[in-house]
Design a protein around this motif. Structure first.
Motif, short mmCIF file in Angstrom:
data_model
loop_
_atom_site.label_atom_id
_atom_site.label_comp_id
_atom_site.label_asym_id
_atom_site.label_seq_id
_atom_site.Cartn_x
_atom_site.Cartn_y
_atom_site.Cartn_z
N PHE A 57 63.69 52.87 -42.99
CA PHE A 57 62.38 53.45 -43.26
C PHE A 57 61.47 53.25 -42.05
CE2 PHE A 57 63.24 54.61 -47.47
CZ PHE A 57 63.83 53.56 -48.15
N ASP A 58 60.35 53.97 -42.03
CA ASP A 58 59.41 53.83 -40.92
C ASP A 58 58.31 52.81 -41.23
OD1 ASP A 58 57.39 56.84 -41.51
OD2 ASP A 58 58.08 55.27 -42.84
N PHE A 59 58.60 51.88 -42.14
CA PHE A 59 57.68 50.79 -42.45
C PHE A 59 58.52 49.55 -42.75
CE2 PHE A 59 58.50 50.91 -47.00
CZ PHE A 59 58.91 52.23 -47.19
N LEU A 60 57.93 48.37 -42.60
CA LEU A 60 58.65 47.11 -42.76
C LEU A 60 58.80 46.73 -44.23
CD1 LEU A 60 57.03 45.03 -39.90
CD2 LEU A 60 59.26 46.19 -39.90
N GLY A 61 59.88 46.03 -44.51
CA GLY A 61 60.13 45.56 -45.86
C GLY A 61 61.45 44.82 -45.92
N ALA A 62 61.83 44.44 -47.12
CA ALA A 62 63.11 43.75 -47.35
C ALA A 62 63.57 44.07 -48.77
CB ALA A 62 62.93 42.24 -47.18
N TRP A 63 64.90 44.13 -48.95
CA TRP A 63 65.49 44.39 -50.27
C TRP A 63 66.34 43.20 -50.68
CZ3 TRP A 63 67.73 50.03 -50.73
CH2 TRP A 63 66.69 50.95 -50.58
N TYR A 64 66.34 42.90 -51.99
CA TYR A 64 67.11 41.80 -52.56
C TYR A 64 67.82 42.26 -53.83
CZ TYR A 64 64.55 38.86 -49.37
OH TYR A 64 64.03 38.31 -48.23
N SER A 65 68.93 41.63 -54.11
CA SER A 65 69.69 41.90 -55.33
C SER A 65 69.08 41.11 -56.49
CB SER A 65 71.16 41.47 -55.12
OG SER A 65 71.89 41.67 -56.31
N LEU A 66 68.95 41.80 -57.62
CA LEU A 66 68.49 41.18 -58.86
C LEU A 66 69.47 41.57 -59.95
CD1 LEU A 66 64.65 41.91 -58.98
CD2 LEU A 66 65.74 39.70 -58.68
N GLY A 67 70.31 40.68 -60.40
CA GLY A 67 71.27 41.02 -61.45
C GLY A 67 72.41 41.88 -60.93
N ASP A 68 73.06 42.57 -61.86
CA ASP A 68 74.23 43.37 -61.50
C ASP A 68 73.87 44.62 -60.71
OD1 ASP A 68 75.79 42.66 -64.68
OD2 ASP A 68 75.90 41.58 -62.78
N ASN A 69 72.84 45.35 -61.13
CA ASN A 69 72.51 46.62 -60.49
C ASN A 69 71.03 46.75 -60.16
OD1 ASN A 69 75.17 47.86 -60.58
ND2 ASN A 69 74.88 47.88 -62.79
N GLN A 70 70.26 45.70 -60.37
CA GLN A 70 68.83 45.79 -60.13
C GLN A 70 68.47 45.19 -58.77
OE1 GLN A 70 69.99 44.31 -63.16
NE2 GLN A 70 69.98 46.34 -64.07
N GLN A 71 67.35 45.68 -58.23
CA GLN A 71 66.93 45.25 -56.90
C GLN A 71 65.44 44.95 -56.89
OE1 GLN A 71 67.89 48.49 -54.26
NE2 GLN A 71 70.07 48.43 -54.78
N LEU A 72 65.04 44.12 -55.94
CA LEU A 72 63.64 43.87 -55.64
C LEU A 72 63.39 44.40 -54.23
CD1 LEU A 72 60.85 42.52 -56.07
CD2 LEU A 72 61.85 40.45 -55.06
N HIS A 73 62.38 45.25 -54.08
CA HIS A 73 62.02 45.81 -52.78
C HIS A 73 60.65 45.27 -52.39
CE1 HIS A 73 64.64 49.67 -53.47
NE2 HIS A 73 65.33 48.54 -53.58
N LEU A 74 60.57 44.60 -51.26
CA LEU A 74 59.30 44.13 -50.72
C LEU A 74 58.83 45.13 -49.68
CD1 LEU A 74 60.08 40.34 -50.18
CD2 LEU A 74 59.10 41.46 -52.20
N ILE A 75 57.56 45.50 -49.74
CA ILE A 75 56.99 46.47 -48.81
C ILE A 75 55.77 45.86 -48.14
CG2 ILE A 75 55.86 48.72 -48.60
CD1 ILE A 75 57.44 49.60 -51.09
#
Length: 127
Positions: A38-56
């Motif tokens: 993406f053209d902006f900073l962030g980070a992605w993390y796994s939450l559970g089997d198929n869920q994610q947390l996206h930091l923006i």
């Protein structure tokens, strides 16, 4: 009615990305995920089997008075059919921002709830 929706990811705005990565990855021990360019900073993390947390990393306001902004805090649910989701929004008279060929790699539909909270509805692929 949407068919079999489930939570896909939660997106949170943060003001200091490195501090937030130290907390979510270090303190909470969440597993980092690869993130699209993406053209902006962030980070992605796994939450559970198929869920994610996206930091923006975001310095905008979160009290919405304007149009839908997908970089603002939101949560997402995944559905089986993107086209049925668009049809559902049209039939319900809900304003939306459809992105069938989104940069994220899957089709996305953004709507606002009555309090102007952003909800992303997405599908694994474009049908």
């Amino acid at each position: 009615m949407l068919i079999k929706p489930y939570l896909h990811h939660i997106s949170l705005n943060v003001t200091d990305l490195e501090r937030s990565k130290a907390f979510y990855g270090g303190v909470l021990g969440l597993e980092p995920l690869e993130r699209p360019p993406f053209d902006f900073l962030g980070a992605w993390y796994s939450l559970g089997d198929n869920q994610q947390l996206h930091l923006i990393l975001y310095d905008g306001e979160t009290l919405r008075s304007g149009e839908i902004n997908s970089r603002d805090g939101h949560f997402a649910i995944r559905v089986e059919s993107f086209r049925q989701a668009v049809q559902w929004a049209e039939e319900a008279g809900i304003p939306y921002d459809a992105r069938p060929n989104a940069r994220a790699g899957f089709p996305q539909l953004y709507i606002l709830d009555p309090d102007r909270n952003i909800i992303e509805i997405n599908a694994e692929s474009l049908d």
